[in-house]
Design an enzyme around this catalytic site. Structure first.
Site, short mmCIF file in Angstrom:
data_model
loop_
_atom_site.label_atom_id
_atom_site.label_comp_id
_atom_site.label_asym_id
_atom_site.label_seq_id
_atom_site.Cartn_x
_atom_site.Cartn_y
_atom_site.Cartn_z
N ARG A 180 13.19 3.13 42.35
CA ARG A 180 12.12 3.35 43.46
C ARG A 180 12.95 3.37 44.77
O ARG A 180 12.29 3.66 45.98
CB ARG A 180 11.04 2.36 43.60
CG ARG A 180 10.24 2.38 42.26
CD ARG A 180 8.85 1.42 42.33
NE ARG A 180 8.31 1.40 41.24
CZ ARG A 180 7.54 1.78 40.65
NH1 ARG A 180 7.10 2.93 41.13
NH2 ARG A 180 7.02 1.66 39.28
N PRO A 200 0.20 11.39 42.80
CA PRO A 200 -0.06 10.89 41.52
C PRO A 200 -0.46 9.60 41.31
O PRO A 200 0.32 8.47 41.79
CB PRO A 200 1.00 11.41 40.55
CG PRO A 200 2.02 11.59 41.34
CD PRO A 200 1.75 11.77 42.79
N ASN A 201 -1.72 9.21 40.69
CA ASN A 201 -2.12 7.76 40.10
C ASN A 201 -2.78 7.10 41.24
O ASN A 201 -3.33 6.16 41.08
CB ASN A 201 -1.01 7.08 39.29
CG ASN A 201 -0.62 7.78 38.26
OD1 ASN A 201 -1.18 7.98 37.34
ND2 ASN A 201 0.72 7.92 38.03
N GLU A 203 6.45 9.55 55.73
CA GLU A 203 6.40 9.10 54.53
C GLU A 203 5.91 7.51 54.50
O GLU A 203 6.29 6.73 55.27
CB GLU A 203 7.61 9.28 53.95
CG GLU A 203 7.88 8.65 52.54
CD GLU A 203 9.35 8.50 52.09
OE1 GLU A 203 10.39 9.09 52.69
OE2 GLU A 203 9.53 7.95 50.87
N ALA A 246 4.97 8.64 42.64
CA ALA A 246 6.13 8.59 41.86
C ALA A 246 6.82 9.87 42.29
O ALA A 246 8.27 10.01 41.98
CB ALA A 246 6.00 8.66 40.48
N ILE A 279 2.65 2.00 50.08
CA ILE A 279 1.87 0.79 50.42
C ILE A 279 2.95 -0.31 49.93
O ILE A 279 2.77 -1.40 50.75
CB ILE A 279 0.75 1.05 49.28
CG1 ILE A 279 -0.30 1.79 49.62
CG2 ILE A 279 -0.13 -0.48 49.11
CD1 ILE A 279 -1.11 2.38 48.42
N SER A 280 3.71 -0.26 48.99
CA SER A 280 4.46 -1.35 48.60
C SER A 280 5.79 -1.31 49.16
O SER A 280 6.17 -0.22 49.76
CB SER A 280 4.61 -1.52 46.89
OG SER A 280 5.34 -0.60 46.61
N HIS A 335 10.36 9.79 44.23
CA HIS A 335 11.62 9.55 43.66
C HIS A 335 12.31 10.69 42.79
O HIS A 335 13.24 10.56 42.09
CB HIS A 335 11.38 8.35 42.67
CG HIS A 335 10.66 7.41 43.34
ND1 HIS A 335 11.11 6.56 44.50
CD2 HIS A 335 9.70 6.58 43.18
CE1 HIS A 335 10.23 5.76 44.91
NE2 HIS A 335 9.48 5.85 44.39
N ARG A 357 -6.10 -1.20 39.14
CA ARG A 357 -5.25 -1.85 38.71
C ARG A 357 -4.11 -2.14 39.34
O ARG A 357 -3.84 -1.67 40.57
CB ARG A 357 -4.66 -0.73 37.31
CG ARG A 357 -5.73 -0.50 36.26
CD ARG A 357 -4.76 0.23 35.26
NE ARG A 357 -3.53 -0.59 34.90
CZ ARG A 357 -2.67 0.16 34.43
NH1 ARG A 357 -2.40 1.44 34.18
NH2 ARG A 357 -1.33 -0.50 34.02
O1 CA2 Z 1 4.11 1.90 47.12
C1 CA2 Z 1 3.61 3.34 46.99
O2 CA2 Z 1 2.79 3.60 47.67
C2 CA2 Z 1 4.23 4.17 45.93
O3 CA2 Z 1 4.38 5.09 46.38
C3 CA2 Z 1 3.30 4.24 44.77
C4 CA2 Z 1 3.57 4.80 43.66
C5 CA2 Z 1 5.06 4.25 43.06
O4 CA2 Z 1 5.55 5.36 42.14
C6 CA2 Z 1 6.02 4.24 44.24
O5 CA2 Z 1 7.19 4.14 43.77
C7 CA2 Z 1 5.48 3.41 45.40
C8 CA2 Z 1 2.78 4.78 42.54
C9 CA2 Z 1 1.23 4.73 42.83
C10 CA2 Z 1 0.33 4.43 41.50
O6 CA2 Z 1 -0.74 3.80 42.10
C11 CA2 Z 1 -1.41 2.87 41.35
C12 CA2 Z 1 -2.47 2.24 41.76
C13 CA2 Z 1 -3.05 1.47 40.81
C14 CA2 Z 1 -2.91 1.40 39.62
C15 CA2 Z 1 -1.92 2.23 39.18
C16 CA2 Z 1 -1.36 2.83 39.82
#
Ligand code: CA2
Length: 148
Positions: A112, A11-12, A99, A78, A102-103, A81, A19
């Site tokens: 997280r 998702p997202n 798994e 998300a 990115i962050s 989690h 963003r």
């Molecule tokens: O760091 C990651 O790849 C995450 O899996 C990204 C998820 C976050 O909930 C995890 O804790 C860590 C969120 C992805 C949302 O991506 C966006 C990218 C740009 C703008 C808004 C959301």
């Protein structure tokens, strides 16, 4: 066994590059998928890239590739989690699962820091930016070469 790597984004992640670049960078989902296809191709593999905001669609994709593929790279967003259902689907996989985040989730909010899906993962990437997907595919190619 086939040469396909499933690259599954949750998702997202369709909003990548649009963003929060300070957290996720400027690359878009299309850039991630191009990187994965190019990387897989360089190892004689093929990346099948899917993204969904729906938990059941992610689970259906895992079921589709859980046997026979070269492996699965999953950024469950998300759902990482929260989702016991995705954990259960990954536990039913016979192929290696990596798994990928990115962050660096461990530098971020406490919620997280726990991943349900790590318990089913062969390996975990976090904080490598989108390069983590390429590293994950490279590792799947390495595992496959060891199988002979
Ligand atoms: O760091 C990651 O790849 C995450 O899996 C990204 C998820 C976050 O909930 C995890 O804790 C860590 C969120 C992805 C949302 O991506 C966006 C990218 C740009 C703008 C808004 C959301």
């Amino acid at each position: 066994m086939d040469d396909t790597v499933l690259v599954l984004n949750g998702p997202n992640l369709n909003l990548l590059g649009k963003r929060q670049p300070e957290i996720y960078g400027h690359a878009t989902l299309a850039d991630v998928e191009d990187l994965c296809r190019t990387t897989a191709g360089s190892f004689g593999l093929r990346a099948e890239c899917r993204q969904s905001n729906a938990e059941h669609v992610l689970i259906d994709a895992i079921h589709e590739f859980r046997v026979g593929a070269a492996g699965i790279v999953i950024n469950a967003g998300a759902y990482t989690h929260t989702s016991v259902a995705i954990l259960d689907a990954l536990n039913a996989c016979e192929v290696p699962v990596i798994e990928c985040h990115i962050s660096n989730v461990h530098r971020r909010e406490a919620f997280r820091h726990h991943s349900y899906i790590s318990a089913a993962a062969t390996a975990v990437m976090a904080g490598f930016g989108i390069h983590g997907y390429a590293l994950a595919i490279r590792h799947l190619a390495h595992l496959r070469s060891r199988e002979g």
